[in-house]
Design a protein around this motif. Structure first.
Motif, mmCIF file in Angstrom:
data_model
loop_
_atom_site.group_PDB
_atom_site.id
_atom_site.type_symbol
_atom_site.label_atom_id
_atom_site.label_comp_id
_atom_site.label_asym_id
_atom_site.label_seq_id
_atom_site.Cartn_x
_atom_site.Cartn_y
_atom_site.Cartn_z
ATOM 1 N N VAL A 21 12.927 10.072 -8.559
ATOM 2 C CA VAL A 21 13.545 10.441 -7.287
ATOM 3 C C VAL A 21 12.966 11.746 -6.748
ATOM 4 O O VAL A 21 12.713 11.866 -5.547
ATOM 5 C CB VAL A 21 15.078 10.546 -7.448
ATOM 6 C CG1 VAL A 21 15.711 11.098 -6.181
ATOM 7 C CG2 VAL A 21 15.658 9.177 -7.779
ATOM 8 N N SER A 24 9.484 11.098 -5.178
ATOM 9 C CA SER A 24 9.446 10.232 -3.996
ATOM 10 C C SER A 24 10.330 10.702 -2.856
ATOM 11 O O SER A 24 10.021 10.455 -1.682
ATOM 12 C CB SER A 24 9.847 8.809 -4.381
ATOM 13 O OG SER A 24 11.186 8.763 -4.843
ATOM 14 N N LYS A 25 11.434 11.393 -3.179
ATOM 15 C CA LYS A 25 12.407 11.728 -2.139
ATOM 16 C C LYS A 25 12.566 13.235 -1.902
ATOM 17 O O LYS A 25 12.771 13.654 -0.755
ATOM 18 C CB LYS A 25 13.770 11.134 -2.508
ATOM 19 C CG LYS A 25 13.784 9.622 -2.638
ATOM 20 C CD LYS A 25 13.415 8.937 -1.336
ATOM 21 C CE LYS A 25 13.473 7.422 -1.484
ATOM 22 N NZ LYS A 25 13.033 6.732 -0.239
ATOM 23 N N SER A 76 4.016 7.689 2.093
ATOM 24 C CA SER A 76 4.291 7.839 0.660
ATOM 25 C C SER A 76 3.674 9.144 0.171
ATOM 26 O O SER A 76 2.484 9.400 0.370
ATOM 27 C CB SER A 76 3.710 6.654 -0.111
ATOM 28 O OG SER A 76 4.296 5.438 0.317
ATOM 29 N N TYR A 187 17.281 0.926 -7.465
ATOM 30 C CA TYR A 187 15.923 0.813 -6.926
ATOM 31 C C TYR A 187 15.692 -0.576 -6.347
ATOM 32 O O TYR A 187 15.083 -0.730 -5.286
ATOM 33 C CB TYR A 187 14.895 1.087 -8.021
ATOM 34 C CG TYR A 187 15.022 2.428 -8.689
ATOM 35 C CD1 TYR A 187 14.742 3.605 -8.004
ATOM 36 C CD2 TYR A 187 15.424 2.524 -10.021
ATOM 37 C CE1 TYR A 187 14.857 4.837 -8.627
ATOM 38 C CE2 TYR A 187 15.541 3.748 -10.650
ATOM 39 C CZ TYR A 187 15.259 4.908 -9.944
ATOM 40 O OH TYR A 187 15.374 6.129 -10.561
ATOM 41 N N HIS A 190 17.318 -0.893 -2.997
ATOM 42 C CA HIS A 190 16.591 -0.134 -1.981
ATOM 43 C C HIS A 190 15.342 -0.886 -1.532
ATOM 44 O O HIS A 190 15.059 -0.987 -0.327
ATOM 45 C CB HIS A 190 16.209 1.237 -2.550
ATOM 46 C CG HIS A 190 15.376 2.070 -1.633
ATOM 47 N ND1 HIS A 190 15.884 2.648 -0.489
ATOM 48 C CD2 HIS A 190 14.057 2.404 -1.680
ATOM 49 C CE1 HIS A 190 14.919 3.318 0.129
ATOM 50 N NE2 HIS A 190 13.804 3.182 -0.577
#
Length: 338
Positions: A21, A24-25, A76, A187, A190
Protein backbone atom coordinates in the motif's frame (compact mmCIF):
# COMPACT_ATOMS: atom_id res chain seq x y z
CA UNK A 1 19.71 -19.28 -10.65
CA UNK A 2 17.47 -19.04 -7.60
CA UNK A 3 19.06 -16.94 -4.87
CA UNK A 4 18.23 -14.80 -1.86
CA UNK A 5 17.76 -11.09 -2.38
CA UNK A 6 19.70 -8.50 -0.39
CA UNK A 7 16.55 -6.37 0.03
CA UNK A 8 15.81 -5.32 3.61
CA UNK A 9 12.46 -3.64 4.28
CA UNK A 10 12.15 -0.35 6.11
CA UNK A 11 11.79 -1.14 9.82
CA UNK A 12 8.41 0.56 9.81
CA UNK A 13 7.21 -1.37 6.74
CA UNK A 14 7.91 -5.02 7.49
CA UNK A 15 4.29 -6.03 6.90
CA UNK A 16 3.45 -7.18 3.35
CA UNK A 17 0.33 -5.03 3.15
CA UNK A 18 2.21 -1.99 4.42
CA UNK A 19 4.85 -2.49 1.72
CA UNK A 20 2.23 -2.91 -1.00
CA UNK A 21 0.00 0.00 0.00
CA UNK A 22 2.79 2.45 0.80
CA UNK A 23 4.50 1.99 -2.57
CA UNK A 24 1.29 2.19 -4.60
CA UNK A 25 -0.86 4.65 -2.67
CA UNK A 26 1.14 6.66 -0.13
CA UNK A 27 4.24 7.44 -2.15
CA UNK A 28 4.06 10.88 -3.80
CA UNK A 29 3.79 10.55 -7.56
CA UNK A 30 7.22 11.08 -9.14
CA UNK A 31 7.06 14.06 -11.54
CA UNK A 32 7.63 13.16 -15.16
CA UNK A 33 7.52 14.77 -18.58
CA UNK A 34 6.36 12.55 -21.43
CA UNK A 35 5.64 12.65 -25.14
CA UNK A 36 2.73 10.59 -26.42
CA UNK A 37 2.69 8.38 -29.50
CA UNK A 38 -0.27 6.44 -30.87
CA UNK A 39 0.80 3.31 -32.70
CA UNK A 40 -1.77 2.18 -35.25
CA UNK A 41 -2.09 -1.60 -35.57
CA UNK A 42 -2.74 -3.76 -38.61
CA UNK A 43 -6.04 -5.02 -37.15
CA UNK A 44 -7.44 -1.47 -36.94
CA UNK A 45 -6.76 -1.01 -33.25
CA UNK A 46 -4.06 1.07 -31.55
CA UNK A 47 -1.55 1.15 -28.72
CA UNK A 48 -0.60 4.26 -26.76
CA UNK A 49 3.06 4.81 -25.92
CA UNK A 50 4.43 7.34 -23.44
CA UNK A 51 8.03 8.34 -24.20
CA UNK A 52 10.53 10.31 -22.20
CA UNK A 53 11.12 13.58 -24.08
CA UNK A 54 13.91 13.58 -26.68
CA UNK A 55 16.89 15.49 -25.30
CA UNK A 56 19.37 15.21 -28.14
CA UNK A 57 20.46 11.69 -27.21
CA UNK A 58 22.63 9.66 -29.56
CA UNK A 59 20.91 7.22 -31.90
CA UNK A 60 22.48 4.33 -30.01
CA UNK A 61 21.32 5.43 -26.54
CA UNK A 62 19.72 2.42 -24.80
CA UNK A 63 15.95 2.11 -24.64
CA UNK A 64 13.97 0.77 -21.67
CA UNK A 65 10.43 -0.46 -22.38
CA UNK A 66 8.18 -0.46 -19.30
CA UNK A 67 5.16 -2.76 -18.96
CA UNK A 68 2.53 -1.91 -16.35
CA UNK A 69 0.35 -4.19 -14.24
CA UNK A 70 -3.38 -4.82 -14.18
CA UNK A 71 -5.30 -1.51 -14.19
CA UNK A 72 -1.92 0.22 -14.44
CA UNK A 73 -0.83 3.13 -16.61
CA UNK A 74 1.64 5.98 -16.75
CA UNK A 75 0.16 7.04 -13.41
CA UNK A 76 1.55 3.90 -11.75
CA UNK A 77 4.27 5.12 -9.42
CA UNK A 78 6.61 2.21 -10.07
CA UNK A 79 6.52 3.05 -13.78
CA UNK A 80 7.16 6.74 -13.26
CA UNK A 81 9.97 6.00 -10.84
CA UNK A 82 11.79 3.72 -13.27
CA UNK A 83 11.34 6.11 -16.19
CA UNK A 84 12.92 8.84 -14.06
CA UNK A 85 15.89 6.56 -13.47
CA UNK A 86 16.24 5.95 -17.22
CA UNK A 87 16.06 9.69 -17.86
CA UNK A 88 18.74 10.36 -15.23
CA UNK A 89 21.05 7.95 -17.04
CA UNK A 90 20.61 9.48 -20.50
CA UNK A 91 18.61 6.50 -21.74
CA UNK A 92 15.37 6.53 -23.65
CA UNK A 93 12.32 5.19 -21.86
CA UNK A 94 8.87 4.30 -23.07
CA UNK A 95 5.80 2.95 -21.30
CA UNK A 96 3.55 0.64 -23.28
CA UNK A 97 -0.09 1.13 -22.38
CA UNK A 98 -1.56 -2.27 -23.11
CA UNK A 99 -4.50 -2.37 -25.50
CA UNK A 100 -7.42 -0.54 -23.87
CA UNK A 101 -5.51 0.45 -20.72
CA UNK A 102 -5.21 4.18 -21.36
CA UNK A 103 -8.64 4.56 -22.97
CA UNK A 104 -11.17 2.24 -24.62
CA UNK A 105 -9.67 0.55 -27.66
CA UNK A 106 -11.55 0.07 -30.92
CA UNK A 107 -11.95 -3.71 -30.89
CA UNK A 108 -13.82 -5.93 -28.41
CA UNK A 109 -10.60 -7.72 -27.42
CA UNK A 110 -8.60 -6.39 -24.50
CA UNK A 111 -5.21 -6.78 -22.91
CA UNK A 112 -4.63 -9.74 -20.64
CA UNK A 113 -1.85 -11.63 -18.88
CA UNK A 114 -0.89 -13.72 -21.89
CA UNK A 115 -1.06 -11.16 -24.71
CA UNK A 116 2.46 -11.04 -26.13
CA UNK A 117 1.69 -10.06 -29.72
CA UNK A 118 1.30 -6.39 -28.88
CA UNK A 119 4.56 -6.39 -26.95
CA UNK A 120 6.34 -7.89 -29.95
CA UNK A 121 4.81 -5.18 -32.17
CA UNK A 122 6.16 -2.46 -29.88
CA UNK A 123 9.60 -4.08 -29.61
CA UNK A 124 9.83 -4.23 -33.40
CA UNK A 125 8.60 -0.63 -33.65
CA UNK A 126 11.29 0.57 -31.24
CA UNK A 127 13.94 -1.53 -32.98
CA UNK A 128 13.01 0.00 -36.36
CA UNK A 129 13.08 3.51 -34.91
CA UNK A 130 16.41 3.04 -33.11
CA UNK A 131 18.21 0.22 -34.96
CA UNK A 132 21.56 0.85 -33.23
CA UNK A 133 20.21 0.96 -29.67
CA UNK A 134 20.27 -1.86 -27.15
CA UNK A 135 16.79 -2.65 -25.81
CA UNK A 136 15.63 -3.78 -22.38
CA UNK A 137 12.14 -4.40 -20.99
CA UNK A 138 10.89 -4.21 -17.41
CA UNK A 139 7.48 -5.65 -16.48
CA UNK A 140 5.55 -5.36 -13.25
CA UNK A 141 2.93 -7.87 -12.06
CA UNK A 142 0.73 -8.65 -15.11
CA UNK A 143 3.32 -6.89 -17.26
CA UNK A 144 5.98 -9.15 -15.80
CA UNK A 145 3.98 -12.24 -16.75
CA UNK A 146 3.56 -10.92 -20.30
CA UNK A 147 7.29 -10.21 -20.54
CA UNK A 148 8.39 -13.61 -19.23
CA UNK A 149 5.98 -15.44 -21.54
CA UNK A 150 7.22 -13.37 -24.48
CA UNK A 151 10.85 -14.12 -23.69
CA UNK A 152 10.09 -17.84 -23.44
CA UNK A 153 8.22 -17.81 -26.75
CA UNK A 154 11.05 -15.97 -28.48
CA UNK A 155 13.86 -18.03 -26.99
CA UNK A 156 17.18 -17.24 -28.67
CA UNK A 157 15.45 -14.87 -31.07
CA UNK A 158 14.31 -12.38 -28.42
CA UNK A 159 15.59 -8.95 -29.55
CA UNK A 160 16.30 -7.68 -26.03
CA UNK A 161 19.67 -7.23 -24.35
CA UNK A 162 18.14 -8.00 -20.96
CA UNK A 163 14.86 -7.95 -19.03
CA UNK A 164 13.46 -7.59 -15.51
CA UNK A 165 10.17 -8.93 -14.10
CA UNK A 166 8.81 -7.85 -10.70
CA UNK A 167 6.10 -9.60 -8.64
CA UNK A 168 4.86 -11.70 -11.56
CA UNK A 169 1.87 -14.11 -11.34
CA UNK A 170 3.64 -17.14 -12.82
CA UNK A 171 0.61 -19.39 -12.31
CA UNK A 172 -2.60 -17.45 -12.98
CA UNK A 173 -4.95 -20.10 -11.63
CA UNK A 174 -3.11 -20.28 -8.31
CA UNK A 175 -3.09 -16.50 -8.08
CA UNK A 176 -6.82 -16.28 -8.83
CA UNK A 177 -7.46 -18.72 -5.99
CA UNK A 178 -5.00 -17.21 -3.49
CA UNK A 179 -6.31 -13.66 -3.79
CA UNK A 180 -9.77 -14.78 -2.65
CA UNK A 181 -8.62 -15.33 0.93
CA UNK A 182 -7.99 -13.10 3.92
CA UNK A 183 -7.06 -9.46 3.46
CA UNK A 184 -6.06 -10.23 -0.12
CA UNK A 185 -9.76 -10.02 -0.97
CA UNK A 186 -9.47 -6.24 -0.56
CA UNK A 187 -6.99 -6.13 -3.46
CA UNK A 188 -9.21 -8.41 -5.52
CA UNK A 189 -12.24 -6.17 -4.97
CA UNK A 190 -10.24 -3.09 -5.91
CA UNK A 191 -8.93 -4.63 -9.12
CA UNK A 192 -12.27 -6.16 -10.11
CA UNK A 193 -13.95 -2.78 -9.59
CA UNK A 194 -11.38 -1.18 -11.88
CA UNK A 195 -11.94 -3.80 -14.56
CA UNK A 196 -15.72 -3.54 -14.22
CA UNK A 197 -15.64 0.24 -14.68
CA UNK A 198 -13.34 -0.04 -17.69
CA UNK A 199 -15.50 -2.61 -19.48
CA UNK A 200 -18.76 -0.88 -18.64
CA UNK A 201 -17.34 2.31 -20.13
CA UNK A 202 -16.00 0.48 -23.16
CA UNK A 203 -19.29 -1.23 -23.95
CA UNK A 204 -21.18 2.02 -23.46
CA UNK A 205 -19.39 3.44 -26.51
CA UNK A 206 -19.26 0.28 -28.62
CA UNK A 207 -21.41 -2.81 -29.07
CA UNK A 208 -20.35 -5.88 -27.12
CA UNK A 209 -19.76 -8.98 -29.30
CA UNK A 210 -22.06 -11.06 -27.09
CA UNK A 211 -24.73 -10.32 -24.47
CA UNK A 212 -23.15 -8.30 -21.70
CA UNK A 213 -22.89 -10.10 -18.35
CA UNK A 214 -24.19 -8.53 -15.20
CA UNK A 215 -20.90 -7.04 -14.06
CA UNK A 216 -22.17 -6.58 -10.51
CA UNK A 217 -22.28 -10.36 -10.06
CA UNK A 218 -18.62 -10.81 -11.08
CA UNK A 219 -16.82 -10.41 -7.78
CA UNK A 220 -13.76 -12.61 -8.15
CA UNK A 221 -11.21 -13.29 -10.86
CA UNK A 222 -12.41 -16.78 -11.89
CA UNK A 223 -15.96 -15.52 -12.52
CA UNK A 224 -14.76 -12.32 -14.21
CA UNK A 225 -12.25 -14.11 -16.41
CA UNK A 226 -14.79 -16.79 -17.28
CA UNK A 227 -17.45 -14.24 -18.29
CA UNK A 228 -15.31 -11.48 -19.79
CA UNK A 229 -11.57 -12.05 -20.29
CA UNK A 230 -11.82 -15.52 -21.83
CA UNK A 231 -14.61 -15.01 -24.39
CA UNK A 232 -13.30 -11.60 -25.49
CA UNK A 233 -9.85 -12.95 -26.18
CA UNK A 234 -10.43 -16.33 -27.77
CA UNK A 235 -10.20 -18.65 -24.77
CA UNK A 236 -12.67 -21.42 -24.00
CA UNK A 237 -13.06 -20.41 -20.36
CA UNK A 238 -11.08 -19.09 -17.41
CA UNK A 239 -9.16 -22.33 -16.93
CA UNK A 240 -8.12 -22.32 -20.59
CA UNK A 241 -7.01 -18.70 -20.23
CA UNK A 242 -4.99 -19.44 -17.10
CA UNK A 243 -3.35 -22.53 -18.57
CA UNK A 244 -2.32 -20.88 -21.85
CA UNK A 245 -1.31 -17.51 -20.41
CA UNK A 246 0.70 -18.39 -17.30
CA UNK A 247 4.41 -17.64 -17.69
CA UNK A 248 5.77 -20.47 -15.53
CA UNK A 249 5.96 -23.07 -18.36
CA UNK A 250 7.92 -20.57 -20.48
CA UNK A 251 10.66 -19.79 -17.95
CA UNK A 252 12.87 -22.72 -18.97
CA UNK A 253 12.93 -21.46 -22.57
CA UNK A 254 14.22 -17.96 -21.78
CA UNK A 255 17.65 -17.22 -23.26
CA UNK A 256 17.79 -13.47 -22.58
CA UNK A 257 19.59 -12.37 -19.38
CA UNK A 258 16.63 -11.87 -17.06
CA UNK A 259 16.29 -10.71 -13.47
CA UNK A 260 13.17 -11.76 -11.57
CA UNK A 261 12.39 -10.06 -8.25
CA UNK A 262 9.83 -11.62 -5.94
CA UNK A 263 8.80 -11.46 -2.28
CA UNK A 264 7.66 -14.51 -0.34
CA UNK A 265 5.05 -12.40 1.44
CA UNK A 266 3.42 -11.10 -1.75
CA UNK A 267 -0.27 -10.78 -0.73
CA UNK A 268 -1.48 -11.39 -4.28
CA UNK A 269 -0.27 -14.99 -4.19
CA UNK A 270 1.19 -17.68 -1.93
CA UNK A 271 4.79 -18.95 -1.67
CA UNK A 272 3.62 -22.10 -3.49
CA UNK A 273 3.59 -20.12 -6.72
CA UNK A 274 7.34 -19.45 -6.59
CA UNK A 275 9.18 -21.33 -9.36
CA UNK A 276 11.79 -23.91 -8.45
CA UNK A 277 15.34 -24.04 -9.73
CA UNK A 278 14.21 -26.71 -12.18
CA UNK A 279 11.71 -24.25 -13.70
CA UNK A 280 14.39 -21.69 -14.53
CA UNK A 281 16.70 -21.48 -17.49
CA UNK A 282 20.36 -20.64 -16.97
CA UNK A 283 19.67 -17.10 -18.29
CA UNK A 284 17.46 -16.24 -15.28
CA UNK A 285 18.58 -14.78 -11.99
CA UNK A 286 15.65 -15.16 -9.57
CA UNK A 287 16.13 -13.05 -6.44
CA UNK A 288 13.75 -14.00 -3.66
CA UNK A 289 13.21 -11.86 -0.55
CA UNK A 290 11.31 -12.62 2.65
CA UNK A 291 9.59 -9.22 2.58
CA UNK A 292 8.55 -6.72 -0.06
CA UNK A 293 4.85 -7.26 -0.67
CA UNK A 294 3.50 -6.82 -4.18
CA UNK A 295 5.64 -4.35 -6.17
CA UNK A 296 6.59 -2.77 -2.86
CA UNK A 297 10.24 -3.23 -1.89
CA UNK A 298 10.51 -0.06 0.19
CA UNK A 299 13.73 0.17 2.21
CA UNK A 300 14.90 2.85 4.63
CA UNK A 301 17.58 5.45 4.07
CA UNK A 302 19.08 8.00 6.40
CA UNK A 303 16.76 9.04 9.22
CA UNK A 304 14.32 6.34 8.09
CA UNK A 305 13.19 8.06 4.88
CA UNK A 306 11.78 5.69 2.24
CA UNK A 307 14.10 4.31 -0.40
CA UNK A 308 12.44 2.72 -3.42
CA UNK A 309 14.82 -0.20 -3.73
CA UNK A 310 13.54 -1.39 -7.11
CA UNK A 311 14.83 1.85 -8.58
CA UNK A 312 18.32 0.88 -7.43
CA UNK A 313 18.33 -2.83 -8.16
CA UNK A 314 16.77 -2.66 -11.62
CA UNK A 315 19.13 0.03 -13.02
CA UNK A 316 22.10 -1.86 -11.57
CA UNK A 317 21.07 -5.00 -13.47
CA UNK A 318 20.40 -3.08 -16.69
CA UNK A 319 23.84 -1.53 -16.47
CA UNK A 320 25.43 -4.97 -16.26
CA UNK A 321 23.97 -5.93 -19.61
CA UNK A 322 23.76 -2.56 -21.34
CA UNK A 323 27.09 -0.76 -20.80
CA UNK A 324 25.66 2.50 -22.15
CA UNK A 325 23.10 2.52 -19.32
CA UNK A 326 25.38 4.57 -17.12
CA UNK A 327 25.14 5.54 -13.50
CA UNK A 328 23.36 8.78 -12.80
CA UNK A 329 25.91 11.58 -13.13
CA UNK A 330 23.99 13.92 -10.83
CA UNK A 331 23.66 11.78 -7.73
CA UNK A 332 21.35 9.00 -6.61
CA UNK A 333 17.70 9.94 -7.17
CA UNK A 334 16.14 6.84 -5.63
CA UNK A 335 15.45 8.48 -2.27
CA UNK A 336 13.50 11.42 -3.65
CA UNK A 337 9.92 11.49 -2.44
CA UNK A 338 8.77 13.05 -5.69
Amino acid sequence: MLTRSDFNPAFWLRNAHAQTVFASKLRPSPPLEIERERLELDDGDFLDLSWLPERGLADDAPVVIVLHGLNGSLESKYARGLLRQADARDARGVLLHFRGAAEPNRLPRSYHSGETGDLDTVVQHVRQRFPRASLAAVGYSLGGNVLLKYLGEQGRHAPLACAVAVSSPYDLKCCAEAIQHGLSRVYQAHMINGLREAYEHKFSVMEAPYPRPDFKTLRDFPSFDNAVTAPLNGFKDADDYYARSSSRPFLKHIRTPTLILHAEDDPFMTPAIIPTQADLSSAIRFELSSHGGHVGFVAAGRFGEPVYWLERRIPAFLQQHMPDFERCSQGDTTQEAG
